[in-house]
Motif scaffolding. Structure first.
Motif, mmCIF file in Angstrom:
data_model
loop_
_atom_site.group_PDB
_atom_site.id
_atom_site.type_symbol
_atom_site.label_atom_id
_atom_site.label_comp_id
_atom_site.label_asym_id
_atom_site.label_seq_id
_atom_site.Cartn_x
_atom_site.Cartn_y
_atom_site.Cartn_z
ATOM 1 N N ALA A 43 -22.819 21.343 27.555
ATOM 2 C CA ALA A 43 -21.379 21.171 27.906
ATOM 3 C C ALA A 43 -21.013 21.002 29.359
ATOM 4 O O ALA A 43 -20.464 20.128 29.801
ATOM 5 N N ALA A 44 -21.997 21.693 30.383
ATOM 6 C CA ALA A 44 -21.703 21.371 31.519
ATOM 7 C C ALA A 44 -22.388 20.151 32.238
ATOM 8 O O ALA A 44 -21.776 19.614 32.880
ATOM 9 N N VAL A 45 -23.498 19.742 31.472
ATOM 10 C CA VAL A 45 -24.127 18.312 32.086
ATOM 11 C C VAL A 45 -23.398 17.519 31.378
ATOM 12 O O VAL A 45 -22.955 16.225 32.070
ATOM 13 N N SER A 46 -22.596 17.458 30.245
ATOM 14 C CA SER A 46 -21.789 16.427 29.657
ATOM 15 C C SER A 46 -20.591 16.080 30.341
ATOM 16 O O SER A 46 -20.412 14.945 30.910
ATOM 17 N N LYS A 47 -20.137 17.097 30.806
ATOM 18 C CA LYS A 47 -18.807 17.373 32.027
ATOM 19 C C LYS A 47 -19.291 16.383 33.129
ATOM 20 O O LYS A 47 -18.351 15.561 33.549
ATOM 21 N N VAL A 48 -20.476 16.557 33.657
ATOM 22 C CA VAL A 48 -20.974 15.923 34.905
ATOM 23 C C VAL A 48 -20.924 14.302 34.592
ATOM 24 O O VAL A 48 -20.464 13.670 35.347
ATOM 25 N N ARG B 92 -19.553 16.375 21.470
ATOM 26 C CA ARG B 92 -20.573 17.290 21.357
ATOM 27 C C ARG B 92 -20.515 17.824 20.012
ATOM 28 O O ARG B 92 -19.407 18.029 19.412
ATOM 29 N N VAL C 209 -24.294 25.565 26.197
ATOM 30 C CA VAL C 209 -23.545 25.860 27.658
ATOM 31 C C VAL C 209 -24.092 24.738 28.418
ATOM 32 O O VAL C 209 -23.383 24.224 29.028
ATOM 33 N N GLU C 210 -25.590 24.436 28.458
ATOM 34 C CA GLU C 210 -26.166 23.460 29.126
ATOM 35 C C GLU C 210 -25.627 22.269 29.034
ATOM 36 O O GLU C 210 -25.221 21.385 29.769
ATOM 37 N N VAL D 240 -28.540 18.593 38.348
ATOM 38 C CA VAL D 240 -27.728 19.701 38.534
ATOM 39 C C VAL D 240 -28.478 20.948 38.654
ATOM 40 O O VAL D 240 -29.487 20.955 38.068
ATOM 41 N N SER D 241 -28.164 21.621 39.762
ATOM 42 C CA SER D 241 -29.127 22.682 40.053
ATOM 43 C C SER D 241 -30.581 22.362 40.286
ATOM 44 O O SER D 241 -31.379 23.290 39.888
#
Length: 86
Positions: free
Chosen positions: A69-74, A86, A66-67, A25-26
């Motif tokens: 949550a974003a990576v969990s979603k991926v 989480r 924040v990180e 991711v990024s």
């Protein structure tokens, strides 16, 4: 499921995890790992913090909300039948 060994700096001992999935991711590599093959096992998201071109990877547990949550979603999208709490 692939099993990998990590050297824990805190415990000064080797720890084994099963790798469930990996992604970028990024431009940053992440792996989703668990210490058990059970269906309701706890998992961790680890972030590769090693420099480019380094022979060994250096992983740290993702703790930023924040990180995480974003990576969990991926990872949930990649694994489809997995829900990460989480």
């Amino acid at each position: 499921m692939e099993k990998i060994k990590f050297m824990s700096e805190e415990l000064q001992e080797e720890v084994e995890f099963f790798v469930l999935e990996q992604t970028r991711v990024s431009g940053v590599s992440y792996i989703l790992v668990t210490d058990s093959e059970d269906d309701d096992a706890e998992c961790l998201i680890l972030k590769d913090t090693s420099g480019e071109g380094e022979a060994d990877s250096l992983y740290e547990i993702v703790e930023d909300d924040v990180e995480l949550a974003a990576v969990s979603k991926v990872f949930e999208e990649l694994l489809e039948d997995v829900e990460i709490e989480r």
